[in-house]
Design an enzyme around this catalytic site. Structure first.
Site, PDB file in Angstrom:
ATOM      1  N   SER A 283      51.849  39.314  68.089  1.00 13.05           N
ATOM      2  CA  SER A 283      52.647  38.114  67.831  1.00 13.05           C
ATOM      3  C   SER A 283      54.112  38.480  67.679  1.00 13.05           C
ATOM      4  O   SER A 283      54.458  39.586  67.238  1.00 13.05           O
ATOM      5  CB  SER A 283      52.178  37.429  66.549  1.00 13.05           C
ATOM      6  OG  SER A 283      52.560  38.196  65.409  1.00 13.05           O
ATOM      7  N   ASP A 284      54.993  37.560  68.056  1.00  9.38           N
ATOM      8  CA  ASP A 284      56.375  37.687  67.607  1.00  9.38           C
ATOM      9  C   ASP A 284      56.339  37.574  66.092  1.00  9.38           C
ATOM     10  O   ASP A 284      55.367  37.090  65.508  1.00  9.38           O
ATOM     11  CB  ASP A 284      57.251  36.610  68.235  1.00  9.38           C
ATOM     12  CG  ASP A 284      58.721  37.018  68.297  1.00  9.38           C
ATOM     13  OD1 ASP A 284      59.127  37.907  67.531  1.00  9.38           O
ATOM     14  OD2 ASP A 284      59.456  36.430  69.110  1.00  9.38           O
ATOM     15  N   TRP A 285      57.411  37.997  65.441  1.00  9.36           N
ATOM     16  CA  TRP A 285      57.387  38.117  63.986  1.00  9.36           C
ATOM     17  C   TRP A 285      57.194  36.745  63.321  1.00  9.36           C
ATOM     18  O   TRP A 285      58.032  35.857  63.468  1.00  9.36           O
ATOM     19  CB  TRP A 285      58.678  38.780  63.523  1.00  9.36           C
ATOM     20  CG  TRP A 285      58.598  40.283  63.451  1.00  9.36           C
ATOM     21  CD1 TRP A 285      59.031  41.060  62.418  1.00  9.36           C
ATOM     22  CD2 TRP A 285      58.050  41.209  64.405  1.00  9.36           C
ATOM     23  NE1 TRP A 285      58.783  42.400  62.665  1.00  9.36           N
ATOM     24  CE2 TRP A 285      58.179  42.519  63.880  1.00  9.36           C
ATOM     25  CE3 TRP A 285      57.443  41.055  65.646  1.00  9.36           C
ATOM     26  CZ2 TRP A 285      57.740  43.661  64.557  1.00  9.36           C
ATOM     27  CZ3 TRP A 285      57.013  42.197  66.328  1.00  9.36           C
ATOM     28  CH2 TRP A 285      57.157  43.472  65.787  1.00  9.36           C
ATOM     29  N   TYR A 286      56.077  36.575  62.648  1.00 11.85           N
ATOM     30  CA  TYR A 286      55.661  35.335  61.992  1.00 11.85           C
ATOM     31  C   TYR A 286      55.335  34.206  62.973  1.00 11.85           C
ATOM     32  O   TYR A 286      55.309  33.038  62.585  1.00 11.85           O
ATOM     33  CB  TYR A 286      56.715  34.847  61.001  1.00 11.85           C
ATOM     34  CG  TYR A 286      57.023  35.823  59.892  1.00 11.85           C
ATOM     35  CD1 TYR A 286      56.120  36.064  58.863  1.00 11.85           C
ATOM     36  CD2 TYR A 286      58.229  36.517  59.875  1.00 11.85           C
ATOM     37  CE1 TYR A 286      56.401  36.965  57.845  1.00 11.85           C
ATOM     38  CE2 TYR A 286      58.527  37.426  58.866  1.00 11.85           C
ATOM     39  CZ  TYR A 286      57.606  37.643  57.854  1.00 11.85           C
ATOM     40  OH  TYR A 286      57.894  38.542  56.857  1.00 11.85           O
ATOM     41  N   ALA A 287      55.059  34.538  64.223  1.00 12.09           N
ATOM     42  CA  ALA A 287      54.734  33.495  65.204  1.00 12.09           C
ATOM     43  C   ALA A 287      53.284  33.031  65.116  1.00 12.09           C
ATOM     44  O   ALA A 287      52.929  32.020  65.712  1.00 12.09           O
ATOM     45  CB  ALA A 287      55.035  33.989  66.621  1.00 12.09           C
TER      46      ALA A 287
END
Length: 852
Positions: A283-287
């Protein structure tokens, strides 16, 4: 196979080109396929080892490797696997322009690499960059970026990728992946997919944690049709996977209404089935939005780590909500990728991504161990220096050169020059200021910025070269006091004006430009600055530094603007590269990787208003008509077309030939059957396997995957995503027609025709030329296509008077269109026109190929 056929028909009905926002419906695909289903010797070997290792892991070790720990040395760190000697987890760090750390090279950005049109230089840059990541102890570089591809001129992060032409994106995506991984570092291709603007890419909760106010509740949905998805946005991902891409990062935005990181149709079907991607999805960061949904949809790792997984994933596995087979596949994909790129050979990490201090607490909590955080290892090499400078030089585009105003020589009467504008020098806030624009900058802002260890500003680079030539130089770093500017410009033999704009990630803003630019004008009073200089100096040279297209109309036809140089972010040797072009040490050879319009309304606009706030939509109604394809289709005259760029020399192309290698069939041949499914050793799910061990010491800032209490295994989960219960038990023995190899059906890369052309330098300077090959597809109501599409390019360096022969290979894929009915690539019957030239508008038809 009945369920598969029904699903294909459904997906075809739901993906209709030109739909309105509310007509894009949810698509789903379950279960997540097991990795390594096709033959590839290197991946097969990595999987064989990884599977045997996973068989020996505990439940917690498997979960550990899927979940970021929230803190650690790198931009992201997974949990440890002590039994495999992965004691500090797996390290992932930014970014696409180089290691975001001290004593590392800040390379020219992705758009600059595309501007070079030089494949060898792109490979050299990637190899040099990979060596620096390796030397810092980083196993995965969060690079390259080919989403966004940059379809929006004002889009904030288009400069991180390789431009809005999917063919160019694909070439440089593949070369960058191969180059990085040849240096022992895993490449993370990002962001999947259609993440084309910064406005509303995050949801309201995320924005509020950053201190921003916003109207949108959910992230924006990129609504696009099936053919556009495949022919435009997926193309570079397919090329990257074909070249061995180790990991894919899913994006923040929704795709046709479903968040990308829990979009089962996107991850399970398109990426892992159609493209046969054997690596892992992070995931992208916190996505990540939902724990169960994302696990079942094909997400394999979350960053930087939240309790949506970690202990929650442990509980999901123990209570049966998520099958153990899914966790086994996650862990295997991660470990196989790790072994595939040689992650086990990377040295210990010797820096901290979030701190430049030498000593500190390991987890920033005043209770963990005091350690040496940064060892300040200088990872720059001679290869890095060469790659950075050479790419920067070839990324400068000459747009205008009246009466050979350039190069600057004493023979042309150049004894005195002035550098004018704040962008001539370094920003007063420093070379790494992330939200400043009062000086020249090596890169855009945000996570893709990188960190410059030094920076040669235009003033430094040009000043040094002027001193060598005994040319007097005045510098007026002023944008607003026109009297001062004119006094500095009036008596000079050449007045060089530095102007530009900036963009980046929406985590920062400059003058209320939140990532995306609010308009396409020059910043810092640039247009007025040029106007006032030209009023007093008839030999005004304009240097434009921009993240993408700029409106040039206020000065392009000004007779006193005798030359224009245009560049994207050039990295730490910006000034040196500009000096070499200005003084003629190097011949400009950059070509525009996008179109510059006369009218800003001809670009695809950024969606600046969330309407409605709970469901913002970005309807991709340009479909496959992006950039020059749009301008050509609707006969719009650009200011400068895609592929354009002048030289100090002149070149000709002659003697073109077309040779048939093999005539492609209408449909793809079926690929080989899948390899056998692997059956894992059963995982121990007893309480002792997941409860915190006795006397275990926890650090408050570290995310652990153990549980505090026993799991209730008798309850039934009731919130599965749509389609999961109906499809979870499906099995497939053979790939779909479009699949069967890394990146898709292996036959897509079969060479069908070969084109040769002779290129000659007929000018008086040595230089480099970029021959470009375009294909005109047969036109039909079923598969309407743009007038021309780029399907080949090369770059050749020639001394004055010399010539060479350039060869282009045209693959089956280069002639294919995506058929939404068969869900595969087909080669239409009819006549294909073959064109060769120097840009999308300056080309000539050299022949035809007819298929019956």
């Amino acid at each position: 196979m009945i369920s598969r056929i029904v699903f294909v028909v459904l997906s075809t009905l739901l993906y209709i080109s030109g739909c309105k926002a509310d007509e894009y419906e949810e698509l789903f695909y379950y279960p997540a396929p097991q990795g390594n289903r096709v033959v590839d010797a290197k991946w097969n070997e990595a999987y064989a080892t990884a599977r045997s290792l996973v068989d020996g892991l505990t439940l917690i070790e498997k979960v550990n490797i899927t979940t970021g720990t929230t803190v650690g040395r790198c931009s992201g760190n997974t949990g440890a696997i002590e039994s495999l000697n992965i004691t500090n987890g797996i390290c992932m760090s930014d970014g696409p322009a180089g290691v975001n750390a001290d004593l590392a090279t800040l390379f020219p950005n992705g758009m600059s690499i595309a501007t070079t049109f030089n494949k060898a230089l792109a490979s050299k840059r990637a190899q040099a960059m990979g060596k620096e990541f390796f030397a810092k102890g980083i196993q995965y570089a969060l690079s390259p970026c080919f989403g966004p591809i940059g379809i929006k001129a004002a889009g904030g992060r288009g400069w991180e990728g390789f431009g809005p032409d999917p063919y160019v994106e694909g070439v440089f995506a593949g070369l960058t992946v191969a180059g990085l991984q040849s240096s022992g570092v895993g490449a993370v291709g990002k962001h999947l997919i259609a993440n084309e603007q910064e406005h509303f890419r995050l949801d309201k909760t995320f924005y509020e944690t950053l201190g921003f106010t916003t109207d949108n509740t959910e992230s924006i949905s990129s609504d696009l049709d099936d053919r556009s998805l495949h022919e435009m946005y997926l193309w570079p991902f397919a090329e990257a996977v074909h070249n061995g891409l180790a990991s894919v990062m899913c994006s923040y935005n929704r795709v046709n209404g479903t968040y990308a990181c829990e979009n089962s149709y996107l991850l399970n079907n398109i990426l892992k089935t159609e493209l046969e991607f054997p690596g892992f999805v992070v995931s992208d960061w916190y996505a990540q939005k939902h724990g169960v949904n994302s696990a079942l949809a094909g997400l394999d790792m979350i960053m930087p780590g939240t309790e949506l997984w970690g202990p929650s994933l442990t509980e999901m596995i123990v209570n049966g909500t998520v099958p153990v087979s899914r966790l086994d596949d996650m862990a295997t994909r991660i470990l196989a990728s790790y072994l595939y790129v040689g992650g086990d050979k990377v040295p210990e990490t010797n820096y901290y991504a979030s701190s430049e201090e030498k000593f500190g607490y390991q987890y920033f909590d005043n209770e963990s161990a005091l350690i040496t955080m940064n060892e300040y290892v200088d990872v720059r090499t001679e290869l890095s220096y060469e790659a950075s400078l050479e790419n920067a030089i070839e990324a400068i585009v000459l747009l205008k050169n009246v009466n050979e105003s350039l190069p600057l020589t004493k023979a042309n009467g150049i004894n005195r020059i002035a550098l004018l504008g704040s962008l001539a020098g370094t920003d007063p806030a420093g070379i790494n200021c992330d939200s400043c624009f009062n000086g020249s900058t090596p890169n855009g802002y945000g996570s893709g910025h990188g960190r410059a260890s030094f920076f040669v500003s235009p003033e430094m680079g040009i000043g040094s070269r002027a001193f060598e030539e005994k040319v007097a130089m005045e510098v007026v770093r002023e944008d607003w006091d026109m009297e001062t500017v004119q006094d500095g410009a009036i008596y000079q033999d050449a007045a060089i004006v530095f102007v530009g704009a900036a963009s980046g990630e929406d985590l920062f803003s400059i003058d209320e430009n939140y990532g995306d630019r609010n308009n396409l004008t020059l910043w810092n009073n640039g247009d007025n600055l040029i106007s006032n200089v030209t009023f007093v100096n008839p030999n005004t040279i304009v240097v434009v530094a921009a993240p993408g297209p700029i409106n040039l109309e206020s000065f392009i036809d000004n007779e006193n603007v005798t030359a224009i140089l245009y560049h994207n972010y050039l990295g730490d040797q910006t000034g040196t590269a500009l000096a070499k072009i200005l003084f003629g040490d190097e011949n400009p050879s950059g070509r525009l990787p996008y179109t510059i319009a006369k009218d800003d309304s001809d670009y695809i606009p950024v969606v600046y208003v969330a309407d409605p706030p709970n469901d913002p939509r970005d309807v991709f109604n340009h479909t496959i008509y992006l950039d020059y394809r749009y301008f050509d289709e609707y006969n719009i005259e650009p200011r400068f077309e895609f592929g354009f760029g002048l030289s100090y020399s002149d070149f000709t192309t002659t003697n073109a030939t077309i040779k048939t290698i093999m005539e492609p069939s209408y449909e793809l041949p079926m690929a080989a059957k899948y390899l056998d499914t692997y059956n894992y050793t059963a995982t121990d799910l007893s309480e002792s396997s997941y409860l915190f061990p006795e006397d275990f010491h926890e650090y408050s800032s570290y995310l652990y995957c153990y549980l505090d209490e026993s799991v209730n295994t008798s309850s039934t989960y009731e919130y599965y995503p749509n389609g999961y219960l109906d499809q979870k038990d499906r099995t497939f023995d053979a790939p779909t027609l479009a699949a069967g190899g890394l990146g898709g059906n292996p036959a897509l890369w079969d060479v069908t025709y070969q084109v040769t052309v002779d290129v000659k330098n007929v000018g008086k300077y040595a230089g480099k030329y970029v021959p470009q090959l375009y294909v005109a597809y047969p036109q039909s109501t079923e598969f309407p296509s743009p007038p021309l599409q780029l399907r080949g390019f090369d770059k050749v360096g020639l001394e004055a008077g010399n010539s060479t022969t350039v060869t282009f290979d045209i693959t089956r894929k280069d002639l294919s269109v995506w058929d939404t009915v068969s869900q595969s690539w087909i080669v239409q019957r009819g006549t294909y026109g073959i064109y060769v030239g120097s840009s999308s508008r300056d080309n000539a038809k050299i022949g035809e190929v007819t298929l019956v």
